[in-house]
Write an enzyme that holds these catalytic residues in place. Structure first.
Site, mmCIF file in Angstrom:
data_model
loop_
_atom_site.group_PDB
_atom_site.id
_atom_site.type_symbol
_atom_site.label_atom_id
_atom_site.label_comp_id
_atom_site.label_asym_id
_atom_site.label_seq_id
_atom_site.Cartn_x
_atom_site.Cartn_y
_atom_site.Cartn_z
ATOM 1 C CG HIS A 177 5.439 6.986 5.970
ATOM 2 N ND1 HIS A 177 4.301 7.447 5.369
ATOM 3 C CD2 HIS A 177 5.283 7.216 7.311
ATOM 4 C CE1 HIS A 177 3.485 7.941 6.290
ATOM 5 N NE2 HIS A 177 4.063 7.818 7.474
ATOM 6 C CD GLU A 180 5.385 5.767 2.294
ATOM 7 O OE1 GLU A 180 5.653 6.944 2.008
ATOM 8 O OE2 GLU A 180 4.442 5.458 3.057
ATOM 9 N NE ARG A 240 2.500 4.698 8.694
ATOM 10 C CZ ARG A 240 1.851 5.324 7.699
ATOM 11 N NH1 ARG A 240 1.951 4.890 6.467
ATOM 12 N NH2 ARG A 240 1.100 6.378 7.966
ATOM 13 C CG HIS A 313 4.107 10.111 1.766
ATOM 14 N ND1 HIS A 313 4.003 9.499 2.995
ATOM 15 C CD2 HIS A 313 4.251 11.433 2.032
ATOM 16 C CE1 HIS A 313 4.093 10.402 3.951
ATOM 17 N NE2 HIS A 313 4.241 11.589 3.399
HETATM 18 O O1 0X9 Z 1 -1.219 8.065 5.733
HETATM 19 C C1 0X9 Z 1 -0.277 8.760 5.388
HETATM 20 O O2 0X9 Z 1 0.544 9.229 6.170
HETATM 21 C C2 0X9 Z 1 -0.072 9.081 3.908
HETATM 22 N N1 0X9 Z 1 -0.248 7.908 3.115
HETATM 23 S S1 0X9 Z 1 0.850 6.704 3.182
HETATM 24 O O3 0X9 Z 1 0.282 5.559 2.498
HETATM 25 N N2 0X9 Z 1 2.136 7.130 2.378
HETATM 26 O O4 0X9 Z 1 1.187 6.435 4.539
HETATM 27 C C3 0X9 Z 1 -1.084 10.078 3.442
HETATM 28 C C4 0X9 Z 1 -1.416 11.230 4.299
HETATM 29 C C5 0X9 Z 1 -2.169 12.160 3.429
HETATM 30 N N3 0X9 Z 1 -3.114 12.936 4.011
HETATM 31 C C6 0X9 Z 1 -4.477 12.796 3.982
HETATM 32 N N4 0X9 Z 1 -5.077 11.702 4.253
HETATM 33 N N5 0X9 Z 1 -5.120 13.866 3.667
HETATM 34 ZN ZN ZN Z 2 3.832 7.537 3.382
#
Ligand code: 0X9
Ligand code: ZN
Length: 428
Positions: A177, A180, A240, A313
């Site tokens: 992303h 980040e 992103r 992340h």
């Molecule tokens: O949403 C995402 O891709 C990740 N968070 S972020 O804020 N960095 O974008 C987390 C994905 C993690 N997986 C789960 N939700 N299990």
């Molecule tokens: Zn992320």
């Protein structure tokens, strides 16, 4: 004289402000009290940009465009969702950061590379080469691999660290992303710290490199990252996704953490190219992810048995394990107990370093993200210990994490990784 000064001031301003403006954009912190409220919040705001999605009872954060601020406030009040304005003007944070970046020299050598700063794409790539040249030795051989070429033609580089043949595989990636920034910065710091620890005879680093080949991509979404940087001609700090055009819309970019092939297109991903969680038209159609996953699967098919897959992340301070594709707590990975145990042990060590609290998480407690890296790592690459880690902070600065937090973040993450490696080494 006055005119000249004004001219100079304008020139400086132009050198800085030449992209998407976040003037008047605000970040709201919303804390849903029940699952119904959480779902309501998502329904109301699915087109907005979530900076952080918390579970029930914990803060979520959403960036609201200047033109929508009043309307969203009213809608939240009507729905009785508790919220507060956390960042009053996103652009003023970006301006400060940009000024600092533009006023310093670029790092082209290892000696001038500051591990406490955020760097441009080019500086990161130079660091990869310079670090490899300086640190590769007969005891720990470091190889530089051109894994992929991005949509816009940039190289995506990996380092492979190895002490010999017949090792197991560990993989770590940063920067999937774009915005980040602490992710690539942390992955770079991890590499430095583990190599230093190995050279100093640290028992875990020594055992780890004696059993594992470690493959590391510090910056995966290179086009997206460049796009968030002030060096870019049309910069957008809060970008992103990747930067490839979409077939069905004028919106750009695929969320590569929704583009992996396991249960692709399911809950928590979107079919709309203008959304932040757009999963692409088909699994692996994101140019960069396609090549990176093919490379990993090629290594696997060539006999490299992966045990560890880590995706770094920010932000939220979570250590997350699969499955990611569903909310349903009945969808349990067979290795749940081990994944949970090792996550908890790692987080305990991590937390002890600076007293920042991190939590272990799984989709059942959090939110689903079908097509994310955790499930790819676990189910497709076959790495039992597949985690997503969300670095600092919990939302005070969010993506605008100050540079003086890069080092403490690297130190605690190193402690977490070291414990995770130690635990995994006990069973291989
Ligand atoms: O949403 C995402 O891709 C990740 N968070 S972020 O804020 N960095 O974008 C987390 C994905 C993690 N997986 C789960 N939700 N299990
Ligand atoms: Zn992320």
């Amino acid at each position: 004289m006055m005119k000249l000064l004004l001219g100079l001031a304008l020139m400086t301003l132009c050198a800085v402000a030449h992209g998407k403006s976040y003037e008047g954009y605000q970040v709201f912190t919303i804390t849903p009290k029940s699952k119904a409220q959480l779902e309501q919040m998502h329904e109301m705001m699915d087109q907005l940009d979530f900076w952080r999605t918390g579970p029930v009872g914990e803060p979520s954060q959403v960036m609201i465009p200047a033109t929508d601020v009043e309307y969203v406030k009213e809608a939240l009040e009507a729905a009785q969702l508790e919220f507060e304005v956390h960042i009053n003007n996103v652009q003023s944070l970006i301006d400060e950061e940009t000024k600092a970046i533009m006023s310093r020299e670029k790092a082209t050598t290892l000696a001038t590379f500051d591990y406490n700063k955020y760097h441009s794409y080019q500086e990161i790539m130079d660091w990869v080469t310079n670090f490899r040249k300086a640190e590769s030795s007969s005891a720990l051989f470091i190889q530089e691999i051109n894994v992929a070429t991005s949509y816009e033609g940039r190289q995506i580089k990996a380092l492979k660290l190895t002490t010999g043949s017949g090792r197991l595989g560990a993989y770590t990636q940063g920067g999937i992303h774009a915005r980040e920034w602490v992710s690539p910065a942390t992955v770079i710091n991890l590499l430095k710290k583990f190599v230093d620890a190995f050279k100093a005879g640290d028992s875990v680093a020594t055992n780890f490199f004696n059993k594992f080949d470690w493959y590391v991509i510090p910056s995966l979404n290179v086009d997206g990252y460049h796009h968030t940087r002030p060096e870019a001609s049309n910069t957008d700090r809060m970008w992103r996704k990747n930067r490839q055009p979409t077939y069905t819309s004028s919106c750009t970019g695929i969320d590569m953490n929704r583009n992996y092939g396991y249960k692709w297109g399911g809950d928590g991903s979107s079919g709309y190219p203008c959304y932040e969680t757009y999963a692409g038209e088909s699994a692996y159609d994101a140019v960069e992810l396609n090549q990176v996953t093919n490379w990993l699967l090629g290594l696997k098919n060539g006999g490299q048995q992966f045990k560890i897959h880590m995706d770094v992340h920010s932000y939220s301070q979570y250590w997350v394990y699969p499955y990611s594709y569903t909310y349903s707590s009945s969808a349990k990975v067979p290795d749940l107990a081990d994944l949970e145990r090792v996550a908890k042990a790692s987080v305990a060590k991590l937390t002890a370093v600076h007293g920042k609290s991190y939590q272990t998480m799984t989709s059942g407690d959090w939110y689903p993200a079908a097509g994310a890296s955790e499930d790819f790592g676990y189910k497709i690459l076959g790495a039992k210990y597949s985690y997503t880690v969300e670095m600092r902070d919990t939302g005070y600065y969010g993506f605008e994490l100050p540079e003086n937090q890069i080092q403490p973040c690297g130190e605690e993450t190193y402690a977490g990784f070291r414990e995770m490696f130690r635990q995994v080494l006990l069973e291989v």
